[in-house]
Scaffold this motif. Structure first.
Motif, short mmCIF file in Angstrom:
data_model
loop_
_atom_site.label_atom_id
_atom_site.label_comp_id
_atom_site.label_asym_id
_atom_site.label_seq_id
_atom_site.Cartn_x
_atom_site.Cartn_y
_atom_site.Cartn_z
N ASN A 192 -2.98 6.06 15.93
CA ASN A 192 -4.31 6.30 15.36
C ASN A 192 -4.79 5.04 14.64
N SER A 201 -7.61 3.51 14.35
CA SER A 201 -8.89 3.54 13.65
C SER A 201 -8.90 4.51 12.48
N GLY A 202 -7.89 5.39 12.41
CA GLY A 202 -7.88 6.41 11.36
C GLY A 202 -6.80 6.23 10.34
N LEU A 203 -6.15 5.06 10.29
CA LEU A 203 -5.07 4.85 9.34
C LEU A 203 -5.61 4.78 7.92
N ASP A 204 -5.07 5.60 7.04
CA ASP A 204 -5.45 5.62 5.63
C ASP A 204 -4.32 4.99 4.83
N SER A 205 -4.54 3.78 4.33
CA SER A 205 -3.49 3.05 3.63
C SER A 205 -3.18 3.63 2.26
N THR A 206 -4.03 4.56 1.78
CA THR A 206 -3.79 5.17 0.47
C THR A 206 -2.90 6.40 0.57
N LYS A 207 -2.50 6.78 1.79
CA LYS A 207 -1.65 7.94 1.99
C LYS A 207 -0.35 7.53 2.67
N THR A 222 0.84 -1.20 0.00
CA THR A 222 0.00 0.00 0.00
C THR A 222 0.88 1.25 0.00
N ALA A 274 0.85 3.51 2.20
CA ALA A 274 1.33 3.69 3.57
C ALA A 274 2.55 2.82 3.85
N ASN A 316 -1.18 9.74 10.54
CA ASN A 316 -1.47 8.53 9.76
C ASN A 316 -0.50 7.43 10.17
#
Length: 305
Positions: free
Chosen positions: A273, A275-281, A251, A253, A268
């Motif tokens: 965090n 619950s807030g990890l964005d694998s696209t960033k 990913t 990330a 990120n």
């Protein structure tokens, strides 16, 4: 100590310039190669979540552990320098250098059996720095005698391009049972490149030239330099499993990292965090520093106009 040496050299050059009346203005150019040894070792930063430690396991039990320390100040350098002499005593130089450090182990784990629960064993990360830098300096010439002309100089180092390349190899799980236990292992290879933030370092040198002809001289320098590199971003450029390219399975990330001075619940990062990890960033991770302090010896040729 570094500041005192710099100020002392600057004052000496300034006083010499004020008291010098015998003008001998000229340009000169130098081409040389250097070998540096590290002068200060610090603990390396965390690499891919692995602390800077060397661990040995036997039968799944930890039998030894030690910190991994070092500096990327050991290595080879080639450089071109343009200099201008205001008079017989004072001059300035601008060097352009390419530096290639020796490989340094940053983290290592050795085990005869897989370590639970992660299952990783025989892991090693090795780093190497390559960089181009500019090196403006003040030069104080101490007078010529029998062809030899000793001199001192003080200046700064300004890296303009380069990176820290970290190569990691491990035997690690590549398949898991429903319970989460590893069921198959493979050879995982990855290469990460860390880009630095802008930084400035210090250098001082003692050298001498020896006249070989009317315009040609050989020169030798003993140089001390010191600066640190602060990571800005990291990118995974290679990722293979058992020799097969699997970078496209990672990913954003996992491939990209932005280094931060602080990470919290808004970052990120799964550690702060979850619950807030964005694998696209890109992943946010704590910034790290590595040292490049060294003592080097340079040999080269000098051409004077």
């Amino acid at each position: 100590m570094k500041k005192n040496l710099f100020l002392l050299g600057f004052m000496a050059c300034s006083l010499t310039m004020m008291g010098q009346t015998d003008k001998q203005e000229s340009w000169y150019f130098k081409l040389g190669g250097s070998y540096f040894t590290q002068t200060a070792a610090t603990e390396f930063p965390t690499v891919g979540g692995n602390a800077a430690l060397s661990k040995v396991y036997v039968g799944g039990k930890l039998v030894s552990e030690e910190s991994v320390t070092g500096s990327f100040g050991e290595g080879f350098r080639t450089g071109f320098t343009a200099g201008y002499r205001f008079n017989t005593r004072l001059g300035v130089e601008m060097g352009v250098n390419y530096y290639n450090s020796t490989d340094k182990t940053m983290a290592k784990t050795v085990s005869d059996v897989p370590i639970t629960p992660a299952g990783v064993y025989n892991f090693e990360s090795v780093g190497q720095i390559t960089a181009f830098d500019l090196a403006p300096a003040l030069v104080l010439f101490l007078g010529e005698h029998k062809g030899f002309e000793p001199y001192t100089k003080v200046g700064i180092l300004v890296p303009i391009h380069g990176d820290l390349e970290i190569t990691s190899d491990a035997n690690a799980p590549i398949a898991f049972a429903p319970s989460g236990a590893p069921t198959a292992f493979g050879k995982i290879h990855s290469v990460d490149k860390v880009k630095p933030n802008p930084t400035v370092g210090f250098m001082s040198a003692l050298g001498t030239s020896y006249k070989l002809g009317k315009n040609i001289s050989a020169y030798a320098e003993l140089e001390y330099r010191n600066f640190t590199v602060h990571g800005k971003t990291k990118e995974t450029t290679e990722f293979t499993i058992n020799g097969t390219d699997r970078l496209n399975t990672r990913t954003q990330a996992q491939i990209h990292t932005n280094y931060q001075d602080k990470i919290d619940v808004k970052s990120n990062n799964a550690a702060t965090n979850p619950s807030g990890l964005d694998s696209t960033k890109p992943m946010d991770e704590l910034s790290s520093y590595v040292g490049i302090s060294g003592l080097g010896f340079t040999l080269g040729l000098k051409y004077s106009l």
